[in-house]
Scaffold this motif. Structure first.
Motif, short mmCIF file in Angstrom:
data_model
loop_
_atom_site.label_atom_id
_atom_site.label_comp_id
_atom_site.label_asym_id
_atom_site.label_seq_id
_atom_site.Cartn_x
_atom_site.Cartn_y
_atom_site.Cartn_z
N GLY A 147 33.73 103.48 66.96
CA GLY A 147 33.23 102.14 66.66
C GLY A 147 34.28 101.07 66.56
O GLY A 147 34.04 100.02 65.93
N MET A 148 35.44 101.26 67.20
CA MET A 148 36.50 100.25 67.19
C MET A 148 36.56 99.57 68.56
O MET A 148 36.30 100.19 69.59
CB MET A 148 37.86 100.89 66.89
CG MET A 148 37.95 101.57 65.53
SD MET A 148 38.03 100.41 64.16
CE MET A 148 39.67 99.72 64.39
N ARG A 149 36.90 98.30 68.55
CA ARG A 149 36.99 97.55 69.79
C ARG A 149 38.33 97.80 70.49
O ARG A 149 39.31 98.15 69.86
CB ARG A 149 36.83 96.05 69.52
CG ARG A 149 35.45 95.69 68.97
CD ARG A 149 35.36 94.21 68.71
NE ARG A 149 34.03 93.83 68.19
CZ ARG A 149 33.70 92.60 67.84
NH1 ARG A 149 34.58 91.61 67.95
NH2 ARG A 149 32.48 92.35 67.39
N SER A 150 38.34 97.58 71.80
CA SER A 150 39.55 97.84 72.58
C SER A 150 40.69 96.90 72.22
O SER A 150 41.86 97.21 72.45
CB SER A 150 39.24 97.71 74.08
OG SER A 150 38.73 96.42 74.38
N ASN A 151 40.38 95.72 71.61
CA ASN A 151 41.46 94.80 71.24
C ASN A 151 42.26 95.31 70.04
O ASN A 151 43.22 94.67 69.63
CB ASN A 151 40.91 93.40 70.96
CG ASN A 151 39.94 93.37 69.78
OD1 ASN A 151 39.75 94.36 69.07
ND2 ASN A 151 39.32 92.22 69.59
N ALA A 152 41.86 96.47 69.50
CA ALA A 152 42.61 97.06 68.39
C ALA A 152 43.84 97.82 68.87
O ALA A 152 44.73 98.14 68.05
CB ALA A 152 41.72 98.01 67.59
N LEU A 153 43.93 98.09 70.14
CA LEU A 153 44.98 98.96 70.67
C LEU A 153 46.39 98.54 70.27
O LEU A 153 47.20 99.38 69.86
CB LEU A 153 44.89 99.02 72.20
CG LEU A 153 43.76 99.88 72.79
CD1 LEU A 153 43.63 99.62 74.27
CD2 LEU A 153 44.04 101.34 72.52
N GLN A 166 40.28 104.28 58.31
CA GLN A 166 39.79 105.66 58.30
C GLN A 166 39.18 106.02 59.64
O GLN A 166 39.29 107.17 60.10
CB GLN A 166 38.79 105.85 57.16
CG GLN A 166 38.56 107.30 56.78
CD GLN A 166 39.81 108.00 56.28
OE1 GLN A 166 40.73 108.26 57.04
NE2 GLN A 166 39.83 108.32 55.00
N ARG A 167 38.55 105.06 60.31
CA ARG A 167 38.03 105.31 61.66
C ARG A 167 39.17 105.61 62.62
O ARG A 167 39.05 106.47 63.50
CB ARG A 167 37.24 104.09 62.16
CG ARG A 167 35.88 103.92 61.46
CD ARG A 167 35.23 102.59 61.84
NE ARG A 167 33.98 102.40 61.13
CZ ARG A 167 32.78 102.72 61.60
NH1 ARG A 167 32.67 103.24 62.81
NH2 ARG A 167 31.70 102.51 60.88
#
Length: 330
Positions: A147-153, A166-167
């Motif tokens: 459930g994380m977006r790709s801009n978190a990379l 935690q995710r």
């Protein structure tokens, strides 16, 4: 003998002990802290075994000993029939592809100097899985899965909330497609509103991938929500184990009944009888003779000091195991 009897359990733990040598007093006398004292467990593929008990009872040490992060003093751990105890070097590294851990603290378990992409990709790098392009694709897929977006990379852990961190930790644990995961208090550091999101995510991923899960917690309400089977631990020993609903419906050990009586009830009109245990938790450096719980047990008798009760099935239920000389007595 194990309290569960599936046809072929994925994880088998037999008579596992973990002791730590310590020094005591100004004379620095040597002593032995018995953190885990003869634990037997079976966990089937796709099953969640909830491990519950007070802080300091040995839950986390047991999880780490199963994963060989701390070498057991004695006993056996088998994953899919392979003996993990005694493995080292490349053989242990290969076995660790099949087992992972989700740590309790999402703030301390992620390196502040690495980006999210580097953190999640690290297991793939260590085991040299795929090309750089394939690893990046795998990381993107894992983040999307939790459930994380790709801009978190390319962002760093401090830029995310506790639930998001935690995710990220869960994504890292899933990177190698493990068969077995130890979830060590994975939601205890999170707000209640976030806990349910993480628990539902774990349940969804487990259903999709068939992962066996050892879920460690001191929160019986959380354990009830996620577990197929529950094991209650006290001073390094399993004192009761049964299917989750059976533990809540008919607890047989006085320690289990005391834990259940402490669960908060949302209805103020429901006056549940609270069982207050007397005395302090004994030190694992000097546990009581016989039954480890006898110094706090309202049912304690002479036999409890003389003989340690074996973990064995109850008369009416072969899936309900209890270590007590007076099971079911109140």
């Amino acid at each position: 003998m194990s309290p569960t009897d599936p046809a072929k359990p994925l994880l088998q733990v037999r008579d596992l002990h973990k002791h730590f040598p310590v020094s005591r007093g100004w004379l620095r006398k040597r002593a032995v802290l018995k953190a885990v004292a003869g634990v037997n467990l079976d966990i089937a593929a796709g099953e969640t075994l909830g491990l519950v008990g007070e802080s300091g009872c040995g839950k986390s040490t047991l999880g780490r000993a199963i994963l060989q992060l701390q070498k057991p003093t004695s006993g056996e751990v088998r994953l899919a029939g392979e003996l993990l105890s005694g493995l080292s070097g490349p053989a242990l590294k290969r076995a660790r592809r099949r087992m992972q851990i989700i740590f309790q603290d999402p703030f301390a378990s992620l390196s502040p100097r690495r980006t999210v992409a580097q953190i999640v990709r690290e297991p793939l790098d260590v085991h040299r899985i795929g090309t750089p392009a394939e690893r990046r694709e795998r990381v993107e897929y894992l983040l999307q899965t939790v459930g994380m977006r790709s801009n978190a990379l390319n962002r760093y852990p401090h830029e995310f909330s506790g639930g998001q961190r935690q995710r990220i930790g869960i994504a890292r644990a899933l990177a190698l497609e493990p068969d077995f995961i130890v979830a060590d208090e994975p939601v205890s550091a999170l707000d209640v509103s976030v806990q349910s999101q993480v628990l539902n995510l774990l349940a969804k991923l487990q259903d999709e991938h068939g992962i066996a899960l050892l879920f460690i917690s001191h929160d019986l309400a959380v354990i009830q929500h996620v577990s197929d089977t529950i094991a209650v631990m006290y001073l390094g020993r399993i004192v009761e184990q049964a299917p989750a609903m059976e533990i809540y419906r008919s607890p047989q050990h006085p320690y289990t009944r005391a834990l259940l009586s402490a669960i908060p009830v949302p209805d103020p009109r429901n006056n549940r009888h609270r069982i207050v245990l007397e005395g302090e938790v004994p030190s694992p450096l000097n546990p009581p003779s016989g039954c480890a719980f006898r110094s706090r047990c309202p049912l304690a008798a002479a036999v409890c000091a003389e003989q340690e009760p074996a973990l064995q099935p109850t008369v009416n239920d072969q899936q309900h195991w209890v270590a007590c000389h007076f099971p079911g007595a109140e």
